[in-house]
Design a protein around this motif. Structure first.
Motif, PDB file in Angstrom:
ATOM      1  N   ALA A  63       0.817  -1.211   0.000  1.00  0.00           N
ATOM      2  CA  ALA A  63       0.000   0.000   0.000  1.00  0.00           C
ATOM      3  C   ALA A  63       0.849   1.258   0.000  1.00  0.00           C
ATOM      4  N   ILE A  64       2.002   1.210   0.676  1.00  0.00           N
ATOM      5  CA  ILE A  64       2.894   2.353   0.750  1.00  0.00           C
ATOM      6  C   ILE A  64       4.281   1.833   1.107  1.00  0.00           C
ATOM      7  N   ASP A  65       5.305   2.520   0.668  1.00  0.00           N
ATOM      8  CA  ASP A  65       6.662   2.152   1.041  1.00  0.00           C
ATOM      9  C   ASP A  65       6.900   2.529   2.503  1.00  0.00           C
ATOM     10  N   ILE A  66       7.472   1.628   3.291  1.00  0.00           N
ATOM     11  CA  ILE A  66       7.636   1.874   4.723  1.00  0.00           C
ATOM     12  C   ILE A  66       8.562   3.056   4.986  1.00  0.00           C
ATOM     13  N   GLY A  67       9.588   3.213   4.169  1.00  0.00           N
ATOM     14  CA  GLY A  67      10.482   4.359   4.326  1.00  0.00           C
ATOM     15  C   GLY A  67       9.763   5.668   4.073  1.00  0.00           C
ATOM     16  N   THR A  68       8.929   5.683   3.029  1.00  0.00           N
ATOM     17  CA  THR A  68       8.139   6.880   2.719  1.00  0.00           C
ATOM     18  C   THR A  68       7.192   7.207   3.866  1.00  0.00           C
ATOM     19  N   CYS A  72       7.218  10.730   5.899  1.00  0.00           N
ATOM     20  CA  CYS A  72       6.026  11.579   5.857  1.00  0.00           C
ATOM     21  C   CYS A  72       5.453  11.805   7.258  1.00  0.00           C
ATOM     22  N   ALA A  73       5.382  10.738   8.062  1.00  0.00           N
ATOM     23  CA  ALA A  73       4.843  10.866   9.410  1.00  0.00           C
ATOM     24  C   ALA A  73       5.717  11.780  10.264  1.00  0.00           C
ATOM     25  N   THR A  74       7.028  11.651  10.118  1.00  0.00           N
ATOM     26  CA  THR A  74       7.953  12.476  10.906  1.00  0.00           C
ATOM     27  C   THR A  74       7.880  13.933  10.489  1.00  0.00           C
ATOM     28  N   THR A 157      13.282  17.810  18.256  1.00  0.00           N
ATOM     29  CA  THR A 157      11.944  17.356  17.898  1.00  0.00           C
ATOM     30  C   THR A 157      12.012  16.335  16.778  1.00  0.00           C
ATOM     31  N   THR A 158      12.853  16.584  15.785  1.00  0.00           N
ATOM     32  CA  THR A 158      12.991  15.656  14.659  1.00  0.00           C
ATOM     33  C   THR A 158      13.524  14.308  15.123  1.00  0.00           C
ATOM     34  N   LEU A 159      14.545  14.321  15.969  1.00  0.00           N
ATOM     35  CA  LEU A 159      15.136  13.066  16.446  1.00  0.00           C
ATOM     36  C   LEU A 159      14.132  12.265  17.282  1.00  0.00           C
ATOM     37  N   GLY A 160      13.482  12.937  18.216  1.00  0.00           N
ATOM     38  CA  GLY A 160      12.519  12.237  19.064  1.00  0.00           C
ATOM     39  C   GLY A 160      11.330  11.727  18.284  1.00  0.00           C
ATOM     40  N   THR A 161      10.817  12.553  17.370  1.00  0.00           N
ATOM     41  CA  THR A 161       9.668  12.163  16.564  1.00  0.00           C
ATOM     42  C   THR A 161      10.020  11.025  15.617  1.00  0.00           C
ATOM     43  N   LEU A 162      11.201  11.083  15.023  1.00  0.00           N
ATOM     44  CA  LEU A 162      11.647  10.016  14.121  1.00  0.00           C
ATOM     45  C   LEU A 162      11.707   8.679  14.855  1.00  0.00           C
ATOM     46  N   ALA A 163      12.202   8.701  16.086  1.00  0.00           N
ATOM     47  CA  ALA A 163      12.297   7.463  16.866  1.00  0.00           C
ATOM     48  C   ALA A 163      10.909   6.889  17.148  1.00  0.00           C
ATOM     49  N   THR A 165       7.818   7.601  15.616  1.00  0.00           N
ATOM     50  CA  THR A 165       7.055   7.198  14.431  1.00  0.00           C
ATOM     51  C   THR A 165       7.651   5.941  13.799  1.00  0.00           C
ATOM     52  N   SER A 166       8.973   5.839  13.799  1.00  0.00           N
ATOM     53  CA  SER A 166       9.614   4.639  13.248  1.00  0.00           C
ATOM     54  C   SER A 166       9.221   3.411  14.054  1.00  0.00           C
ATOM     55  N   ALA A 167       9.202   3.563  15.385  1.00  0.00           N
ATOM     56  CA  ALA A 167       8.841   2.433  16.243  1.00  0.00           C
ATOM     57  C   ALA A 167       7.412   1.966  15.963  1.00  0.00           C
ATOM     58  N   LEU A 168       6.479   2.901  15.817  1.00  0.00           N
ATOM     59  CA  LEU A 168       5.086   2.536  15.567  1.00  0.00           C
ATOM     60  C   LEU A 168       4.903   1.900  14.194  1.00  0.00           C
ATOM     61  N   LEU A 169       5.458   2.536  13.174  1.00  0.00           N
ATOM     62  CA  LEU A 169       5.286   2.039  11.812  1.00  0.00           C
ATOM     63  C   LEU A 169       5.992   0.699  11.601  1.00  0.00           C
ATOM     64  N   LEU A 170       7.210   0.581  12.095  1.00  0.00           N
ATOM     65  CA  LEU A 170       7.963  -0.667  11.926  1.00  0.00           C
ATOM     66  C   LEU A 170       7.365  -1.793  12.751  1.00  0.00           C
ATOM     67  N   SER A 171       6.779  -1.462  13.901  1.00  0.00           N
ATOM     68  CA  SER A 171       6.120  -2.496  14.698  1.00  0.00           C
ATOM     69  C   SER A 171       4.939  -3.086  13.936  1.00  0.00           C
TER      70      SER A 171
END
Length: 229
Positions: A63-68, A72-74, A157-163, A165-171
């Protein structure tokens, strides 16, 4: 174009969650960015933490590329946080607090906790606050009201948010059809992280007290030697 999320997962669409699903379904990564931006601006009012694992799962279906999705979420969340920051920098601490308390569901004790967290930890509060359920939607408020340097705010903010959102999406991506279990896992992780940070704060306070006592003892020793001379 994304596959229909409700069809891909079998989840019913309705209410606020259904509206969010339709937005992502129609706009893809841009919809996810818009959703996370709105969530940040509205103090976590949207079901983003539940939807991102769902989006992660749909990435396994093409449905969407996980990296994208992560990017986008971050980006969306950071932009929404910047809106909060700019507004509160303009209003100042008192008016920002008064405005925040007018929003439904925002409690005085929650605001007090967030302000105390920022006052105690400063830059660290912005970074680590992004993974804590109570602090995360509100930490931009004291940061903006106290006019934390903008480059530092954006970086943390970018570092914390990236961590987060990545955790939620990758999970959701890893768990697949069991993506809905992420909510329980994320809640457990948040409280574990909060407990670990609380222990860290206690250790830091003890360390500072011991250092001050040592400095005071050294100062007394120097004064005693001066008096002898």
């Amino acid at each position: 174009m994304m596959l229909h999320l409700a069809q891909t997962t079998g989840e019913p669409a309705g209410g606020l969650a259904g509206w969010a699903v339709d937005m992502i379904d129609a706009l893809g990564g841009a919809g996810l960015a818009l959703l996370t931006a709105l969530d940040s601006m509205l103090f976590g009012a949207l079901p983003v933490d539940v939807l991102m694992p769902l989006v992660g799962y749909t990435a396994t279906q093409g449905a969407i590329d996980i990296g994208t999705a992560i990017v986008c979420a971050t980006v969306g969340s950071v932009l929404g946080s910047l809106v909060q920051y700019a507004l509160c920098a303009h209003l100042g601490p008192d008016r920002a607090r008064a405005l925040l308390l007018k929003f439904p569901g925002v409690k005085t004790e929650t605001v007090d906790r967030c302000e105390a967290w920022f006052a105690r930890h400063g830059a660290k509060a912005v970074l680590f606050g992004r993974v804590l359920p109570v602090i995360r939607p509100l930490i931009s408020i004291p940061a903006g009201a106290e006019r934390m340097p903008l480059p530092k705010f954006v970086m943390l903010t970018t570092l914390g948010t990236l961590a987060w959102t990545s955790a939620l999406l990758l999970s959701g991506y890893v768990l697949g059809e069991n993506w809905h279990r992420v909510t329980d896992i994320a809640g457990t992780f948040s409280y574990v992280a909060l407990g670990a940070l609380a222990v860290g704060v206690v250790l830091l306070v003890v360390k500072r007290r011991n250092r001050r006592r040592k400095e005071a003892a050294n100062e007394l020793g120097e004064n005693a030697r001066t008096d002898v001379k």
